[in-house]
Design a protein around this motif. Structure first.
Motif, PDB file in Angstrom:
ATOM      1  N   ALA A 223     -61.757  -9.942  77.530  1.00  0.00           N
ATOM      2  CA  ALA A 223     -61.068  -9.840  77.884  1.00  0.00           C
ATOM      3  C   ALA A 223     -60.845 -11.025  78.852  1.00  0.00           C
ATOM      4  O   ALA A 223     -59.576 -11.403  79.096  1.00  0.00           O
ATOM      5  CB  ALA A 223     -62.063  -9.204  79.554  1.00  0.00           C
ATOM      6  N   LEU A 224     -61.309 -12.247  78.165  1.00  0.00           N
ATOM      7  CA  LEU A 224     -60.549 -13.346  78.514  1.00  0.00           C
ATOM      8  C   LEU A 224     -59.622 -14.102  77.435  1.00  0.00           C
ATOM      9  O   LEU A 224     -58.582 -14.848  78.050  1.00  0.00           O
ATOM     10  CB  LEU A 224     -61.842 -14.619  78.199  1.00  0.00           C
ATOM     11  N   ALA A 225     -59.460 -12.973  76.520  1.00  0.00           N
ATOM     12  CA  ALA A 225     -57.897 -13.365  75.626  1.00  0.00           C
ATOM     13  C   ALA A 225     -56.627 -12.666  76.555  1.00  0.00           C
ATOM     14  O   ALA A 225     -55.862 -12.072  75.283  1.00  0.00           O
ATOM     15  CB  ALA A 225     -58.373 -13.514  74.484  1.00  0.00           C
ATOM     16  N   ASP A 226     -57.237 -11.161  77.079  1.00  0.00           N
ATOM     17  CA  ASP A 226     -56.434 -10.116  77.642  1.00  0.00           C
ATOM     18  C   ASP A 226     -55.853 -10.554  79.335  1.00  0.00           C
ATOM     19  O   ASP A 226     -55.830 -10.364  79.591  1.00  0.00           O
ATOM     20  CB  ASP A 226     -57.306  -8.607  77.389  1.00  0.00           C
ATOM     21  N   SER A 227     -54.068 -11.032  78.639  1.00  0.00           N
ATOM     22  CA  SER A 227     -53.447 -11.183  80.018  1.00  0.00           C
ATOM     23  C   SER A 227     -53.310  -9.784  80.974  1.00  0.00           C
ATOM     24  O   SER A 227     -52.909 -10.072  82.200  1.00  0.00           O
ATOM     25  CB  SER A 227     -52.113 -11.318  79.492  1.00  0.00           C
ATOM     26  N   ARG A 228     -53.653  -8.383  80.698  1.00  0.00           N
ATOM     27  CA  ARG A 228     -54.049  -7.781  81.707  1.00  0.00           C
ATOM     28  C   ARG A 228     -55.680  -7.666  83.017  1.00  0.00           C
ATOM     29  O   ARG A 228     -56.078  -6.779  83.537  1.00  0.00           O
ATOM     30  CB  ARG A 228     -53.710  -5.976  81.101  1.00  0.00           C
ATOM     31  N   CYS A 229     -55.868  -8.388  81.899  1.00  0.00           N
ATOM     32  CA  CYS A 229     -57.259  -8.971  82.631  1.00  0.00           C
ATOM     33  C   CYS A 229     -57.480 -10.320  83.659  1.00  0.00           C
ATOM     34  O   CYS A 229     -56.659 -10.714  83.401  1.00  0.00           O
ATOM     35  CB  CYS A 229     -58.865  -9.142  81.288  1.00  0.00           C
ATOM     36  N   GLY A 230     -58.344 -10.641  84.158  1.00  0.00           N
ATOM     37  CA  GLY A 230     -58.348 -12.192  84.715  1.00  0.00           C
ATOM     38  C   GLY A 230     -59.826 -12.381  85.605  1.00  0.00           C
ATOM     39  O   GLY A 230     -61.269 -11.378  85.506  1.00  0.00           O
ATOM     40  N   ALA A 231     -59.941 -13.570  85.295  1.00  0.00           N
ATOM     41  CA  ALA A 231     -61.071 -14.108  85.396  1.00  0.00           C
ATOM     42  C   ALA A 231     -61.200 -15.777  85.901  1.00  0.00           C
ATOM     43  O   ALA A 231     -60.331 -16.316  85.867  1.00  0.00           O
ATOM     44  CB  ALA A 231     -61.988 -14.075  84.383  1.00  0.00           C
ATOM     45  N   TRP A 232     -62.148 -16.218  87.085  1.00  0.00           N
ATOM     46  CA  TRP A 232     -61.794 -17.377  87.766  1.00  0.00           C
ATOM     47  C   TRP A 232     -63.211 -17.982  87.953  1.00  0.00           C
ATOM     48  O   TRP A 232     -63.909 -17.495  88.080  1.00  0.00           O
ATOM     49  CB  TRP A 232     -61.067 -16.777  88.981  1.00  0.00           C
ATOM     50  N   ILE A 233     -63.752 -19.215  87.695  1.00  0.00           N
ATOM     51  CA  ILE A 233     -64.414 -20.174  88.020  1.00  0.00           C
ATOM     52  C   ILE A 233     -65.089 -20.582  88.784  1.00  0.00           C
ATOM     53  O   ILE A 233     -63.146 -20.842  89.341  1.00  0.00           O
ATOM     54  CB  ILE A 233     -64.961 -20.714  87.167  1.00  0.00           C
ATOM     55  N   ALA A 234     -65.781 -20.967  89.563  1.00  0.00           N
ATOM     56  CA  ALA A 234     -65.815 -21.509  91.479  1.00  0.00           C
ATOM     57  C   ALA A 234     -66.564 -22.921  90.909  1.00  0.00           C
ATOM     58  O   ALA A 234     -67.530 -22.407  90.904  1.00  0.00           O
ATOM     59  CB  ALA A 234     -66.105 -20.633  92.340  1.00  0.00           C
ATOM     60  N   ALA A 235     -65.503 -24.174  91.661  1.00  0.00           N
ATOM     61  CA  ALA A 235     -66.517 -25.630  90.922  1.00  0.00           C
ATOM     62  C   ALA A 235     -66.818 -26.576  92.188  1.00  0.00           C
ATOM     63  O   ALA A 235     -65.588 -26.224  92.525  1.00  0.00           O
ATOM     64  CB  ALA A 235     -66.123 -25.797  89.259  1.00  0.00           C
ATOM     65  N   ARG A 236     -68.076 -27.224  92.093  1.00  0.00           N
ATOM     66  CA  ARG A 236     -68.152 -27.629  93.052  1.00  0.00           C
ATOM     67  C   ARG A 236     -68.070 -29.119  92.287  1.00  0.00           C
ATOM     68  O   ARG A 236     -69.685 -28.862  92.058  1.00  0.00           O
ATOM     69  CB  ARG A 236     -68.952 -27.697  94.074  1.00  0.00           C
ATOM     70  N   ARG A 237     -67.916 -29.963  92.698  1.00  0.00           N
ATOM     71  CA  ARG A 237     -68.289 -31.514  91.937  1.00  0.00           C
ATOM     72  C   ARG A 237     -68.911 -31.178  90.886  1.00  0.00           C
ATOM     73  O   ARG A 237     -70.814 -31.760  90.464  1.00  0.00           O
ATOM     74  CB  ARG A 237     -69.664 -32.277  92.947  1.00  0.00           C
ATOM     75  N   GLY A 238     -68.209 -30.815  89.771  1.00  0.00           N
ATOM     76  CA  GLY A 238     -68.338 -30.261  88.474  1.00  0.00           C
ATOM     77  C   GLY A 238     -69.232 -29.633  87.980  1.00  0.00           C
ATOM     78  O   GLY A 238     -69.295 -29.305  86.934  1.00  0.00           O
ATOM     79  N   GLU A 239     -69.989 -28.847  89.271  1.00  0.00           N
ATOM     80  CA  GLU A 239     -71.105 -27.965  88.839  1.00  0.00           C
ATOM     81  C   GLU A 239     -70.469 -26.572  89.222  1.00  0.00           C
ATOM     82  O   GLU A 239     -69.677 -26.294  89.885  1.00  0.00           O
ATOM     83  CB  GLU A 239     -72.007 -27.182  89.729  1.00  0.00           C
ATOM     84  N   GLU A 240     -70.637 -25.348  88.135  1.00  0.00           N
ATOM     85  CA  GLU A 240     -69.762 -24.224  88.283  1.00  0.00           C
ATOM     86  C   GLU A 240     -70.542 -23.206  88.499  1.00  0.00           C
ATOM     87  O   GLU A 240     -71.548 -23.516  88.633  1.00  0.00           O
ATOM     88  CB  GLU A 240     -69.485 -23.015  86.546  1.00  0.00           C
ATOM     89  N   ILE A 241     -70.789 -23.009  89.883  1.00  0.00           N
ATOM     90  CA  ILE A 241     -71.412 -21.749  90.793  1.00  0.00           C
ATOM     91  C   ILE A 241     -70.824 -20.605  91.131  1.00  0.00           C
ATOM     92  O   ILE A 241     -71.637 -19.927  91.862  1.00  0.00           O
ATOM     93  CB  ILE A 241     -71.390 -22.796  92.044  1.00  0.00           C
TER      94      ILE A 241
END
Length: 337
Positions: A223-241
């Motif tokens: 999925a992370l390599a497929d343009s038909r899918c989408g994924a997002w990460i939220a981060a704050r002060r260098g920490e992925e939360i």
């Protein structure tokens, strides 16, 4: 009136399709659903066409006094390997009545279903399949007959319209959102596994074996390599939360065309309540709209502490997975337990 039960074979499929299409059209539109919530295609012919070829299918039909088909029930065996991520949501040796797997006559739903289930369940129990699932559209018409047999709501299938950007959620101080790619699999996998692991607790109490959890860490590589899918990460002060993953959704009777599925959504417990999940969801919805999708689906456990969250952000229930777990002490010939 006595209900006659007989096997459901390929010659009976056309009549079962007609019965299913009529029943489903009546059952899937309860008054609580809003008009903008699009229906998926009924697909009775397609669904039953696939079901009749399923290995190990247990199926029968109900007949009226004239011998006409008035209902049917078909259960598919579920056998999952120890490392299958699907084993995080379903018992590895169970049975499922999927969409297309049953239809009932108006006014006699419980009576006919009881007669059908009595026959099918006997065979399932003989095979030591003691966990039974059924997919039904939301609303009393579909759920009440199963409730009379001891089935309870376990998973909610929700749907929301994807519209052009309107009012956006308030930003969260110091929060950054970035698109995830193949190199982010460790972070996405870690948070997906942690989200699933939390289902061990109250009041879900869902076993989360380590084998499927390990497989889940790698599950979204494609999925992370497929343009038909989408994924997002939220981060704050260098920490992925937090993170969110959306993938294409296959159309079915409760899922319309042009729909994406919210496959994963997670925010670390220490950061919950700040609106981070709303920002992530708004990001995914904006991408979905720009990609031509007009609906988004999601599934959640009805006993989860987060169960109230998804309707609040816009998902409306369109279907449920109901389940019944039989006492594990059942065994041996009928009448010996």
């Amino acid at each position: 009136m006595t209900v006659a039960i007989a096997p459901l074979t390929s010659e009976h499929i056309p009549a079962a399709v007609q019965r299913y299409d009529r029943w489903f059209t009546r059952a899937r539109r309860p008054p609580s659903q809003r008009s903008w919530l699009a229906d998926g295609p009924v697909r009775g012919e397609e669904l039953l066409g696939k079901l009749q070829h399923a290995p190990g299918l247990e199926a029968c039909r109900a007949l009226d006094a004239e011998g006409a088909l008035i209902g049917h029930l078909a259960a598919v065996p579920l056998d999952l390997t120890p490392d299958d991520p699907a084993a995080l949501r379903s018992h590895p040796h169970s049975a499922l009545v999927p969409h297309g797997g049953h239809a009932l006559p108006a006014g006699r739903e419980t009576e006919v279903l009881r007669a059908l289930y009595t026959r099918v369940a006997e065979r399932l129990v003989a095979d030591r399949r003691l966990v039974h699932y059924v997919d039904v559209p939301a609303g009393d018409t579909a759920t009440a007959p199963w409730s009379d047999l001891g089935f309870g709501r376990e998973i909610v299938h929700g749907l929301m319209a994807v519209r052009a950007r309107g009012r956006q959620p308030r930003g969260v101080e110091g929060l950054g959102i970035r698109r995830a790619g193949p190199g982010d699999l460790p972070q996405i996998g870690r948070m997906a596994a942690e989200s699933s692991r939390r289902q061990r607790g109250s009041a879900v109490f869902k076993p989360q074996p380590e084998g499927p959890l390990a497989a889940l860490r790698l599950h979204y590589a494609d999925a992370l390599a497929d343009s038909r899918c989408g994924a997002w990460i939220a981060a704050r002060r260098g920490e992925e939360i937090g993170m969110v993953v959306v993938v294409p959704a296959a159309p079915d009777p409760v899922t319309p065309e042009s729909c994406v599925e919210l496959a994963e959504a997670y925010v670390v417990p220490s950061a919950r309540g700040e609106g981070i999940s709303r920002v992530l969801l708004a990001t995914a919805l904006a991408w979905a709209y720009d990609s031509g999708h007009r609906h988004m689906s999601a599934r959640w456990h009805s006993a989860s502490l987060a169960a109230d969250h998804w309707p609040r952000v816009g998902f409306r229930p369109v279907a449920y997975r109901l389940s019944r777990t039989l006492d594990a002490r059942i065994g041996g010939p009928a009448g010996t337990y």
